[in-house]
Design a protein around this motif. Structure first.
Motif, PDB file in Angstrom:
ATOM      1  N   VAL A   8       0.850  -1.186   0.000  1.00 42.52           N
ATOM      2  CA  VAL A   8       0.000   0.000   0.000  1.00 42.52           C
ATOM      3  C   VAL A   8       0.884   1.233   0.000  1.00 42.52           C
ATOM      4  CG1 VAL A   8      -1.727   1.310   1.296  1.00 42.52           C
ATOM      5  CG2 VAL A   8      -1.872  -1.192   1.176  1.00 42.52           C
ATOM      6  N   VAL A   9       0.599   2.166  -0.896  1.00 40.93           N
ATOM      7  CA  VAL A   9       1.331   3.440  -0.934  1.00 40.93           C
ATOM      8  C   VAL A   9       0.431   4.489  -0.306  1.00 40.93           C
ATOM      9  CG1 VAL A   9       2.420   5.164  -2.384  1.00 40.93           C
ATOM     10  CG2 VAL A   9       2.570   2.737  -3.013  1.00 40.93           C
ATOM     11  N   PHE A  10       0.821   4.964   0.861  1.00 40.12           N
ATOM     12  CA  PHE A  10       0.029   5.978   1.537  1.00 40.12           C
ATOM     13  C   PHE A  10       0.271   7.350   0.910  1.00 40.12           C
ATOM     14  CE2 PHE A  10       0.539   3.081   5.377  1.00 40.12           C
ATOM     15  CZ  PHE A  10      -0.739   2.544   5.255  1.00 40.12           C
ATOM     16  N   PRO A  11      -0.733   8.228   0.939  1.00 39.34           N
ATOM     17  CA  PRO A  11      -0.524   9.607   0.467  1.00 39.34           C
ATOM     18  C   PRO A  11       0.641  10.250   1.207  1.00 39.34           C
ATOM     19  CG  PRO A  11      -2.856   9.189   0.838  1.00 39.34           C
ATOM     20  CD  PRO A  11      -2.128   7.994   1.355  1.00 39.34           C
ATOM     21  N   GLU A  12       1.292  11.184   0.553  1.00 43.45           N
ATOM     22  CA  GLU A  12       2.515  11.780   1.098  1.00 43.45           C
ATOM     23  C   GLU A  12       2.304  12.372   2.487  1.00 43.45           C
ATOM     24  OE1 GLU A  12       5.771  15.278  -0.031  1.00 43.45           O
ATOM     25  OE2 GLU A  12       4.268  14.637  -1.498  1.00 43.45           O
ATOM     26  N   GLY A  13       1.194  13.092   2.691  1.00 41.25           N
ATOM     27  CA  GLY A  13       0.946  13.700   3.995  1.00 41.25           C
ATOM     28  C   GLY A  13       0.791  12.675   5.091  1.00 41.25           C
ATOM     29  N   ILE A  14       0.070  11.594   4.818  1.00 38.65           N
ATOM     30  CA  ILE A  14      -0.118  10.543   5.814  1.00 38.65           C
ATOM     31  C   ILE A  14       1.202   9.837   6.095  1.00 38.65           C
ATOM     32  CG2 ILE A  14      -1.200   8.305   6.231  1.00 38.65           C
ATOM     33  CD1 ILE A  14      -3.682   9.307   4.852  1.00 38.65           C
ATOM     34  N   GLU A  15       1.963   9.525   5.054  1.00 35.25           N
ATOM     35  CA  GLU A  15       3.235   8.836   5.257  1.00 35.25           C
ATOM     36  C   GLU A  15       4.190   9.685   6.088  1.00 35.25           C
ATOM     37  OE1 GLU A  15       6.111   6.295   5.631  1.00 35.25           O
ATOM     38  OE2 GLU A  15       4.156   5.762   4.764  1.00 35.25           O
ATOM     39  N   ARG A  16       4.183  10.999   5.863  1.00 29.02           N
ATOM     40  CA  ARG A  16       5.028  11.880   6.666  1.00 29.02           C
ATOM     41  C   ARG A  16       4.601  11.844   8.141  1.00 29.02           C
ATOM     42  NH1 ARG A  16       4.691  15.782   3.604  1.00 29.02           N
ATOM     43  NH2 ARG A  16       2.944  16.891   4.569  1.00 29.02           N
ATOM     44  N   GLY A  17       3.283  11.823   8.379  1.00 25.80           N
ATOM     45  CA  GLY A  17       2.790  11.729   9.746  1.00 25.80           C
ATOM     46  C   GLY A  17       3.103  10.385  10.370  1.00 25.80           C
ATOM     47  N   PHE A  18       2.953   9.308   9.603  1.00 21.94           N
ATOM     48  CA  PHE A  18       3.276   7.980  10.114  1.00 21.94           C
ATOM     49  C   PHE A  18       4.760   7.862  10.445  1.00 21.94           C
ATOM     50  CE2 PHE A  18      -0.375   5.088   8.412  1.00 21.94           C
ATOM     51  CZ  PHE A  18      -1.265   5.791   9.201  1.00 21.94           C
ATOM     52  N   ALA A  19       5.607   8.443   9.614  1.00 22.03           N
ATOM     53  CA  ALA A  19       7.056   8.358   9.854  1.00 22.03           C
ATOM     54  C   ALA A  19       7.418   8.978  11.196  1.00 22.03           C
ATOM     55  CB  ALA A  19       7.810   9.048   8.720  1.00 22.03           C
TER      56      ALA A  19
END
Length: 462
Positions: A8-19
């Motif tokens: 799954v490729v998360f949207p950039e904003g979500i991935e930044r928050g998850f990181a």
């Protein structure tokens, strides 16, 4: 159950928050994995996996643990929003040790000594992630269920010294099945808000024998289970400190064996970490932290110093326990003085004090700030007698008391030292036990034993 999990490729904003949230999530994931002194033989490393363990459903009645957890929180999502879900947990990987036999082949042994480490049986852990990206519209009003299956796998690792095989490690992971159920419910009122429910369940089909214990259940369990939840455009509301308009909706949220907190970067509320350990909103890793030490019951400075002081044999045993334990040993041994000095105390949250400071301000809960409260002169009515400081009483702790120290005092006589009122309106009697050789010392230090009025019988009227 699906064994294939498409990436799954998360949207950039979500991935930044998850990181950003994964820094805390990793600490939750590995908390208690291995404790000082980082040896498998240490007593406190024989009972492991204390947080977020979801056992197979057939084992719940037998082992007293649970097979599911439930997260509920309030969010403000747009109609076209998407919800990202990252389920994270550890999967137990059982490791056994075998020695090269003289006649060829290998034979199981309790331990195998190598030049740099001592290898023993040990339960390793493999991190697993289940990722979902779902439109909010598909989750609204309906329960959406996603199943997953992690097949059993095994493998061996040959061990060599001086160019020849001296043994091997045998590793085995059991099959684990799980379910993730999601539902979004629109909340009534002028504000557009929703209640999100996410349930995680261990659905492994395993029937334990009557003699099966926790050790047999763990390889089929989800360990340190927690969730990262993210919205593409919306935001989550704090469970601990919601806005006033959402307080009633938040109070009706039901969280079972997990606790959701906002964990986005820079205080953002786009991401929630739902953890089996209760955390404050927007938790952070201390900047002084050396790295993963896995033992949050210790102060990092003390832990680093004690680890560095282990004997060479103890360090060999720790390195043989696990690569993670070996990394802690190396970290403590290579720590420069300036890093250790950085661990020696930290001051945060300094604030300027302004205004008239002529006299100390008493907090509202301080008894000294309430003229109606006087612990040394107050009296409380017990069986028709006014009991207060100086009164002699017979101690009769009730069955609701679970403190063995109090139960041992049943039938002893004591002198009341003060009558205390707590914030809930309850009354407590501070007493010293008669014939206690340490009573004078306790009294001088202000240390007493505490009983409620219905747990004493007056011996004389005061």
């Amino acid at each position: 159950m699906s064994e294939r999990r498409e990436p799954v490729v998360f949207p950039e904003g979500i991935e930044r928050g998850f990181a950003a949230a994964r820094q805390i999530a990793d600490a939750v994931l590995m908390e208690g994995y291995v404790l000082y002194p980082y040896r498998a033989s240490a007593a406190k490393n024989r009972l492991r996996w204390q947080f977020g363990v979801l056992v197979p459903p057939e084992y719940t009645a037998q082992g007293g643990e649970h097979s599911h957890q439930r997260t509920e929180c309030v969010m403000e999502a747009r109609r076209d929003d998407r919800l990202a879900v990252e389920l994270r947990f550890l999967r137990v990987q059982r490791r056994t040790v075998e020695r090269a036999a003289d006649g060829g082949g290998f034979e199981p042994v309790e331990q195998l000594e190598l030049a740099d480490r001592v290898l023993v049986e040990w339960d390793e852990a493999v991190e697993e992630r289940i990722e979902l990206l779902l439109p909010i519209s598909e989750l609204t009003g309906e329960v959406v269920q996603h199943g997953f299956r992690l097949p059993g796998v095994g493998g061996t690792e040959l061990l060599h010294e001086h160019g020849s095989a001296v043994g091997r490690l045998v590793r085995r992971r059991e099959q684990v099945d799980g379910l993730v159920r999601l539902r979004v419910e629109e909340l009534p009122g002028p504000y557009r808000a929703q209640r999100l429910t996410v349930e995680v369940e261990n659905a492994s089909e395993w029937t334990p024998s009557l003699e099966a214990g926790r050790e047999e259940a763990l390889p089929r369990s989800l360990v340190s289970t927690h969730l990262l939840l993210g919205l593409e455009h919306g935001r989550f509301l704090s469970v601990a400190d919601p806005p006033e308009w959402a307080r009633s909706a938040v109070e009706h949220c039901c969280n079972e064996r997990t606790w959701p907190v906002p964990a986005g970067p820079d205080g953002g509320d786009q991401v929630v970490l739902s953890s089996p350990i209760i955390l404050e909103d927007h938790p952070r890793i201390a900047p002084e932290s050396l790295g993963p030490l896995y033992d949050a019951t210790e102060i990092d400075e003390i832990l680093a110093l004690r680890t560095a002081a282990l004997t060479d044999q103890e360090k060999r045993e720790a390195r043989g326990t696990d690569d993670r334990a070996g990394a802690v040993i190396d970290l403590a041994g290579s720590m420069p003085p300036e890093v250790l000095e950085r661990l020696h105390g930290a001051i945060r949250g300094l604030r300027e004090i302004t205004g008239d400071r002529a006299g100390p301000e008493q907090p509202w809960w301080d008894p000294g700030n309430d003229p109606e409260v006087d612990p040394e002169r107050d009296r409380v009515l017990v069986d028709g007698h006014r009991v207060g400081a100086g009164s002699r009483v017979l101690l009769r702790p009730g069955r609701r008391r679970t403190d063995a120290q109090d139960l041992f005092l049943d039938g002893r006589t004591a002198v009341v030292e003060a009558v205390l009122h707590d914030l809930d309106g309850s009354v407590h009697l501070a007493v010293t036990v008669e014939d206690d050789p340490g009573a004078d010392l306790w009294r001088a230090q202000g240390r007493f034993r505490y009983f409620q009025p219905d747990e004493v019988t007056p011996l004389e009227e005061s």
